[in-house]
Motif scaffolding. Sequence first.
Motif, PDB file in Angstrom:
ATOM      1  N   ASN A  14       1.722  -4.173  -3.948  1.00 42.79           N
ATOM      2  CA  ASN A  14       2.050  -5.441  -3.299  1.00 42.79           C
ATOM      3  C   ASN A  14       1.279  -5.646  -2.002  1.00 42.79           C
ATOM      4  O   ASN A  14       0.845  -6.751  -1.701  1.00 42.79           O
ATOM      5  N   TRP A  15       1.101  -4.587  -1.229  1.00 43.43           N
ATOM      6  CA  TRP A  15       0.562  -4.711   0.117  1.00 43.43           C
ATOM      7  C   TRP A  15      -0.956  -4.797   0.148  1.00 43.43           C
ATOM      8  O   TRP A  15      -1.505  -5.392   1.087  1.00 43.43           O
ATOM      9  N   CYS A  16      -1.631  -4.205  -0.792  1.00 44.92           N
ATOM     10  CA  CYS A  16      -3.094  -4.165  -0.721  1.00 44.92           C
ATOM     11  C   CYS A  16      -3.771  -4.825  -1.919  1.00 44.92           C
ATOM     12  O   CYS A  16      -4.335  -5.897  -1.804  1.00 44.92           O
ATOM     13  N   ASP A  71      -3.924   4.410   4.216  1.00 44.93           N
ATOM     14  CA  ASP A  71      -3.455   3.062   4.562  1.00 44.93           C
ATOM     15  C   ASP A  71      -2.176   2.673   3.827  1.00 44.93           C
ATOM     16  O   ASP A  71      -1.769   1.522   3.896  1.00 44.93           O
ATOM     17  N   CYS A  72      -1.559   3.595   3.112  1.00 49.19           N
ATOM     18  CA  CYS A  72      -0.376   3.272   2.317  1.00 49.19           C
ATOM     19  C   CYS A  72       0.791   2.882   3.224  1.00 49.19           C
ATOM     20  O   CYS A  72       1.083   3.575   4.202  1.00 49.19           O
ATOM     21  N   LYS A  76       2.407   8.179   1.806  1.00 50.27           N
ATOM     22  CA  LYS A  76       1.589   8.957   0.870  1.00 50.27           C
ATOM     23  C   LYS A  76       1.740   8.507  -0.574  1.00 50.27           C
ATOM     24  O   LYS A  76       1.338   9.218  -1.484  1.00 50.27           O
ATOM     25  N   GLY A  77       2.299   7.338  -0.811  1.00 55.42           N
ATOM     26  CA  GLY A  77       2.525   6.876  -2.178  1.00 55.42           C
ATOM     27  C   GLY A  77       1.265   6.802  -3.003  1.00 55.42           C
ATOM     28  O   GLY A  77       1.243   7.203  -4.171  1.00 55.42           O
ATOM     29  N   ASN A  78       0.186   6.294  -2.409  1.00 55.78           N
ATOM     30  CA  ASN A  78      -1.058   6.172  -3.167  1.00 55.78           C
ATOM     31  C   ASN A  78      -1.669   7.531  -3.483  1.00 55.78           C
ATOM     32  O   ASN A  78      -2.314   7.705  -4.510  1.00 55.78           O
ATOM     33  N   SER A 109      -8.162  -2.988  -0.719  1.00 53.46           N
ATOM     34  CA  SER A 109      -7.300  -3.516   0.347  1.00 53.46           C
ATOM     35  C   SER A 109      -7.118  -5.021   0.168  1.00 53.46           C
ATOM     36  O   SER A 109      -7.812  -5.663  -0.623  1.00 53.46           O
ATOM     37  N   SER A 110      -6.196  -5.582   0.935  1.00 55.01           N
ATOM     38  CA  SER A 110      -5.894  -7.007   0.806  1.00 55.01           C
ATOM     39  C   SER A 110      -7.039  -7.888   1.300  1.00 55.01           C
ATOM     40  O   SER A 110      -7.079  -9.071   0.984  1.00 55.01           O
TER      41      SER A 110
END
Length: 144
Positions: A14-16, A71-72, A76-78, A109-110
Amino acid sequence: MSEWEPKIVAFLCNWCSYGGADLAGISRLQYPANIRIIRLPCTGRVNPKFILATLRHGADGVWVSGCHPGDCHYIKGNLYARRKFALLKNFLEYTGIIEPNRLHFSWISSAEATKFAEVARGVVDAVRAAGPAQHFIKKQAEVV
């Protein structure tokens, strides 16, 4: 009869990566319409069973894309996702359950709309070159 086109399911952070897809659309960048996006809070939350179910139900390819390392939004999810899917991809290809070039993973990234469009084209081209999925598809029951 029209030429075959691959069906690809993309699990996007969602974020990136989803933001990159959104920016690509707003910027009117061209990328194939073969991709169906599933928006997730984090790629680290993608269970490998989701990918197996997607392939089993007829997708020709799967693309998982998340934030760049470090950048997660969930720390550390990614990185967890990268480990899970490297193992899953190697296992599925080694056992012959899927052919190479059906599973893809990327960091977008976004702000990288151009990269999103380029990677989307690359994923579609790779899956198109692999051809229609032949293995692991749930067969429909025949009506007598």
